[in-house]
Design a protein around this motif. Structure first.
Motif, PDB file in Angstrom:
ATOM      1  N   LEU A 392       0.847  -1.183   0.000  1.00  0.00           N
ATOM      2  CA  LEU A 392       0.000   0.000   0.000  1.00  0.00           C
ATOM      3  C   LEU A 392       0.890   1.243   0.000  1.00  0.00           C
ATOM      4  O   LEU A 392       2.020   1.228   0.485  1.00  0.00           O
ATOM      5  CB  LEU A 392      -0.929  -0.009   1.216  1.00  0.00           C
ATOM      6  N   SER A 393       0.369   2.346  -0.520  1.00  0.00           N
ATOM      7  CA  SER A 393       1.198   3.517  -0.807  1.00  0.00           C
ATOM      8  C   SER A 393       1.879   4.099   0.423  1.00  0.00           C
ATOM      9  O   SER A 393       3.006   4.601   0.334  1.00  0.00           O
ATOM     10  CB  SER A 393       0.344   4.588  -1.480  1.00  0.00           C
ATOM     11  N   THR A 394       1.222   4.050   1.570  1.00  0.00           N
ATOM     12  CA  THR A 394       1.799   4.645   2.759  1.00  0.00           C
ATOM     13  C   THR A 394       3.084   3.948   3.204  1.00  0.00           C
ATOM     14  O   THR A 394       3.936   4.573   3.835  1.00  0.00           O
ATOM     15  CB  THR A 394       0.783   4.608   3.913  1.00  0.00           C
ATOM     16  N   PHE A 395       3.224   2.665   2.877  1.00  0.00           N
ATOM     17  CA  PHE A 395       4.448   1.947   3.240  1.00  0.00           C
ATOM     18  C   PHE A 395       5.665   2.586   2.576  1.00  0.00           C
ATOM     19  O   PHE A 395       6.713   2.761   3.213  1.00  0.00           O
ATOM     20  CB  PHE A 395       4.346   0.480   2.827  1.00  0.00           C
ATOM     21  N   VAL A 396       5.523   2.929   1.297  1.00  0.00           N
ATOM     22  CA  VAL A 396       6.655   3.497   0.561  1.00  0.00           C
ATOM     23  C   VAL A 396       7.111   4.795   1.223  1.00  0.00           C
ATOM     24  O   VAL A 396       8.314   4.999   1.478  1.00  0.00           O
ATOM     25  CB  VAL A 396       6.270   3.752  -0.905  1.00  0.00           C
ATOM     26  N   SER A 397       6.163   5.674   1.503  1.00  0.00           N
ATOM     27  CA  SER A 397       6.533   6.979   2.053  1.00  0.00           C
ATOM     28  C   SER A 397       7.092   6.853   3.466  1.00  0.00           C
ATOM     29  O   SER A 397       8.087   7.509   3.804  1.00  0.00           O
ATOM     30  CB  SER A 397       5.319   7.918   2.033  1.00  0.00           C
ATOM     31  N   GLU A 398       6.482   6.014   4.298  1.00  0.00           N
ATOM     32  CA  GLU A 398       6.978   5.868   5.669  1.00  0.00           C
ATOM     33  C   GLU A 398       8.351   5.211   5.685  1.00  0.00           C
ATOM     34  O   GLU A 398       9.222   5.592   6.480  1.00  0.00           O
ATOM     35  CB  GLU A 398       5.980   5.053   6.494  1.00  0.00           C
ATOM     36  N   PHE A 399       8.565   4.243   4.815  1.00  0.00           N
ATOM     37  CA  PHE A 399       9.872   3.584   4.734  1.00  0.00           C
ATOM     38  C   PHE A 399      10.948   4.573   4.297  1.00  0.00           C
ATOM     39  O   PHE A 399      12.062   4.583   4.834  1.00  0.00           O
ATOM     40  CB  PHE A 399       9.800   2.414   3.746  1.00  0.00           C
ATOM     41  N   LEU A 400      10.619   5.439   3.331  1.00  0.00           N
ATOM     42  CA  LEU A 400      11.579   6.447   2.882  1.00  0.00           C
ATOM     43  C   LEU A 400      11.920   7.428   3.998  1.00  0.00           C
ATOM     44  O   LEU A 400      13.081   7.803   4.178  1.00  0.00           O
ATOM     45  CB  LEU A 400      11.014   7.204   1.680  1.00  0.00           C
ATOM     46  N   VAL A 401      10.906   7.850   4.761  1.00  0.00           N
ATOM     47  CA  VAL A 401      11.146   8.790   5.856  1.00  0.00           C
ATOM     48  C   VAL A 401      12.064   8.170   6.900  1.00  0.00           C
ATOM     49  O   VAL A 401      13.059   8.794   7.330  1.00  0.00           O
ATOM     50  CB  VAL A 401       9.819   9.230   6.507  1.00  0.00           C
ATOM     51  N   ILE A 402      11.763   6.955   7.317  1.00  0.00           N
ATOM     52  CA  ILE A 402      12.571   6.318   8.366  1.00  0.00           C
ATOM     53  C   ILE A 402      13.979   6.031   7.861  1.00  0.00           C
ATOM     54  O   ILE A 402      14.970   6.274   8.561  1.00  0.00           O
ATOM     55  CB  ILE A 402      11.876   5.036   8.857  1.00  0.00           C
ATOM     56  N   THR A 403      14.094   5.519   6.638  1.00  0.00           N
ATOM     57  CA  THR A 403      15.422   5.234   6.068  1.00  0.00           C
ATOM     58  C   THR A 403      16.254   6.504   5.963  1.00  0.00           C
ATOM     59  O   THR A 403      17.431   6.544   6.332  1.00  0.00           O
ATOM     60  CB  THR A 403      15.283   4.588   4.688  1.00  0.00           C
ATOM     61  N   GLY A 404      15.641   7.578   5.442  1.00  0.00           N
ATOM     62  CA  GLY A 404      16.361   8.836   5.310  1.00  0.00           C
ATOM     63  C   GLY A 404      16.724   9.442   6.649  1.00  0.00           C
ATOM     64  O   GLY A 404      17.795  10.064   6.789  1.00  0.00           O
ATOM     65  N   THR A 405      15.881   9.264   7.649  1.00  0.00           N
ATOM     66  CA  THR A 405      16.186   9.772   8.986  1.00  0.00           C
ATOM     67  C   THR A 405      17.362   9.026   9.592  1.00  0.00           C
ATOM     68  O   THR A 405      18.239   9.621  10.243  1.00  0.00           O
ATOM     69  CB  THR A 405      14.952   9.652   9.904  1.00  0.00           C
ATOM     70  N   PHE A 406      17.420   7.723   9.386  1.00  0.00           N
ATOM     71  CA  PHE A 406      18.545   6.930   9.890  1.00  0.00           C
ATOM     72  C   PHE A 406      19.870   7.423   9.323  1.00  0.00           C
ATOM     73  O   PHE A 406      20.909   7.332   9.990  1.00  0.00           O
ATOM     74  CB  PHE A 406      18.353   5.447   9.531  1.00  0.00           C
ATOM     75  N   ARG A 408      20.917  10.390   8.882  1.00  0.00           N
ATOM     76  CA  ARG A 408      21.468  11.550   9.583  1.00  0.00           C
ATOM     77  C   ARG A 408      21.274  11.469  11.088  1.00  0.00           C
ATOM     78  O   ARG A 408      22.135  11.895  11.854  1.00  0.00           O
ATOM     79  CB  ARG A 408      20.832  12.833   9.046  1.00  0.00           C
ATOM     80  N   TYR A 409      20.132  10.943  11.532  1.00  0.00           N
ATOM     81  CA  TYR A 409      19.810  10.883  12.959  1.00  0.00           C
ATOM     82  C   TYR A 409      19.377   9.458  13.318  1.00  0.00           C
ATOM     83  O   TYR A 409      18.172   9.169  13.387  1.00  0.00           O
ATOM     84  CB  TYR A 409      18.687  11.863  13.315  1.00  0.00           C
ATOM     85  N   PRO A 410      20.321   8.540  13.521  1.00  0.00           N
ATOM     86  CA  PRO A 410      19.969   7.145  13.795  1.00  0.00           C
ATOM     87  C   PRO A 410      19.064   6.992  15.023  1.00  0.00           C
ATOM     88  O   PRO A 410      18.119   6.184  15.004  1.00  0.00           O
ATOM     89  CB  PRO A 410      21.328   6.471  14.010  1.00  0.00           C
ATOM     90  N   ALA A 411      19.335   7.743  16.079  1.00  0.00           N
ATOM     91  CA  ALA A 411      18.513   7.620  17.293  1.00  0.00           C
ATOM     92  C   ALA A 411      17.071   8.024  17.010  1.00  0.00           C
ATOM     93  O   ALA A 411      16.120   7.376  17.475  1.00  0.00           O
ATOM     94  CB  ALA A 411      19.104   8.475  18.420  1.00  0.00           C
ATOM     95  N   ALA A 412      16.885   9.099  16.243  1.00  0.00           N
ATOM     96  CA  ALA A 412      15.531   9.527  15.884  1.00  0.00           C
ATOM     97  C   ALA A 412      14.848   8.466  15.020  1.00  0.00           C
ATOM     98  O   ALA A 412      13.638   8.231  15.149  1.00  0.00           O
ATOM     99  CB  ALA A 412      15.584  10.862  15.143  1.00  0.00           C
TER     100      ALA A 412
END
Length: 543
Positions: A392-406, A408-412
């Motif tokens: 489902l579409s929300t998986f792609v966007s949430e996965f990108l956000v978490i991956t991209g956050t890791f 620069r900010y692994p703890a976040a």
């Protein structure tokens, strides 16, 4: 075709249509409003066909006319990939919500006014995403409060007046703070007859303290609109007391103005201040993710539960914006689109349940998948989109956000991942309590007959909205399953969730140039990957 004022047409068409709708009798008003929204969508698609992906220009389909030259204000419109995608999402959701609201107006209240107010939201949604003059953006930002206030206050639930006033006060407070910042920005800017144009205000040499104060003025207004913790408390009341179609447009589209504004104005106009505020904003985003999810788990009101899930989801969007990586930023922009369709499906399907049962309380349901299998299936898919199920579409966007956050900010990133677990809890627990269990049984005198096209030519018994809150789940039924009109409502939403979920590339291709340009203006680049010491210098330029 490119010389046509496409964006002005998208503003004028529904605005005139809303005025005509208000003057028509109810039966004709609904049809005219729906027809106008579909025509506006067709014009929007035609305008999008003129958009060139990968253009070197920041804005396309641009228009600029002097409006108030003494104040430097222009009627200036234009779109990049981000604003174009949000406008198209809004134009798709508008007719969907009108079909969903076809029989949703409470007795004794004007249907013509209701549909006119719904249609009047469309020009403000287009204008706020397309404005390239900061003052014009502010005008649209404030003007869209008017129809929302009346839609909640006139057509909402028992506590509608309280919810409408609370929504208005929060929004006006944020707007007033932003107005001060808008004036301050003009003072430090180049001035002139087009002194509010975004391109003229980008890259200004502003004193550090001044830039940070101006940033805060814009950011607070957008944090209220988004909404972010701790400025979110107006949303659950407004969403719970609104009609489902109004809640959909409020949370699915209008609240995106907050996160869109952070990208368009906070980051582009105040790049140094954006980086200065990042640690605090990231913490606020993480609190929103976890806090919204925990409160959603504890809700007994279905509409409030969905509203709190949005607080959590907006936390993901803000986190991706301020992670300052291309992956997270692309995920945030895609998340705004996907969340619009996902929350629309949840709110509208919940509205279908409430129309049958007459209660927003989750414990007033149980066993409905046995008597309404199609409705239960749609409710499950909508819920799974909220927990970001792969496919489902929300998986792609949430996965990108978490991956991209890791990056620069692994703890976040670790804390944000907790939101995935909590989302599974609030979605699956709600589905279990509403849809599973023994089949409901008939209450004597609590069931009436339904006549209309949704029944497929049959008179089917179903539960009206006149049942007491104290009726237990086992005392419900039988109820009708999805009718033709309701299938028309959910079909485009499910299609969007599935198509973007399996093939997000076309949407990401539209968004990516604007994402890269924004990060370039802020002056950040993706963190370099760890490399062996003897090769780091050789490949450093590639990272």
């Amino acid at each position: 075709m490119t010389d046509l004022p496409w964006l002005s047409l998208l503003v004028a068409l529904p605005l005139v249509g809303a005025a005509v709708t208000a003057a028509l009798p109810a039966a004709l008003a609904k049809r005219f409003a729906l027809g106008t929204s579909l025509l506006t969508l067709a014009v929007g698609i035609a305008a999008a066909s003129q958009f060139v992906i990968g253009s070197s220009e920041q804005f396309q389909l641009t228009e600029q006319y002097s409006w108030i030259p003494q104040l430097g204000v222009s009627w200036a419109l234009g779109v990049d990939g981000i604003s174009l995608a949000l406008i198209l999402m809004a134009l798709v959701l508008a007719p969907v919500c009108m079909v969903a609201a076809w029989d949703d107006v409470p007795g004794g209240r004007s249907e013509s006014t209701y549909f006119a107010l719904l249609l009047s939201l469309v020009p403000f949604m287009v204008g706020v995403f397309a404005a390239t003059d900061v003052f014009l953006f502010y005008v649209f930002f404030e003007a869209m409060l008017i129809p929302v206030y009346f839609l909640i206050g006139m057509y909402g639930g028992e506590r509608r007046q309280y919810a409408a006033v609370k929504f208005l006060l929060y929004s006006l407070a944020g707007g007033l703070i932003m107005l001060v910042a808008v004036i301050g920005l003009y003072v430090v800017g180049p001035g002139g007859t087009d002194g509010f144009m975004i391109e003229r205000l980008t890259g200004l040499d502003i004193a550090q303290d001044t830039e940070r104060w101006l940033f805060l003025g814009f950011f607070i207004a957008f944090a209220i609109k988004a909404p972010m913790w701790p400025l979110h408390t107006w949303l659950p009341d407004a969403a719970a007391e609104s009609r489902p179609a109004v809640a959909t447009l409020l949370v699915g589209v209008l609240d995106k103005v907050g996160t869109y504004g952070m990208i368009r104005f906070c980051l582009q106009l105040f790049p140094e201040a954006s980086q200065w505020a990042t640690p605090v904003v990231v913490v606020l985003a993480l609190v929103s993710i976890v806090y919204g999810a925990i409160l959603a788990i504890g809700q007994s009101d279905m509409m409030r539960l969905i509203a709190f899930t949005s607080v959590s989801h907006f936390g993901f969007i803000v986190l991706g914006i301020f992670a300052f990586t291309s992956t997270a930023h692309a995920g945030s922009n895609l998340y705004m689109i996907n969340h619009g369709f996902s929350t629309a499906a949840l709110f509208l399907v919940a509205g279908m349940l409430i129309a049958r049962r007459g209660s927003r309380r989750i414990d007033a349901y149980g066993g409905w998948q046995r008597v309404t299998p199609a409705l239960a299936g749609v409710f499950l898919v909508a819920g799974l989109s909220a927990l970001s199920l792969p496919g489902l579409s929300t998986f792609v966007s949430e996965f990108l956000v978490i991956t991209g956050t890791f990056q620069r900010y692994p703890a976040a990133g670790v804390v944000a991942s907790l939101g995935l677990v909590l989302s599974a809890l609030y979605v699956l627990l709600m589905y279990k309590r509403v849809m599973t269990g023994p089949a409901p049984t008939v209450v004597e005198g609590a069931v009436t007959r339904l006549e209309g096209p949704d029944t497929g030519g049959q008179d089917l018994p179903y539960v009206r909205a006149d049942l007491d809150e104290g009726v237990t789940p086992a005392q419900i039924g039988p109820v009708r399953d999805l009718g033709l009109r309701e299938k028309v409502v959910v079909a485009p939403l499910l299609a969007a969730l599935l198509v973007i979920g399996f093939f997000p590339k076309p949407v990401l291709d539209v968004l990516d140039p604007a994402v890269q340009r924004t990060l370039q203006v802020v002056g950040v680049s993706d963190p370099a990957h760890d490399a062996p010491a003897d090769t780091a210098s050789t490949h450093g330029s590639d990272h």
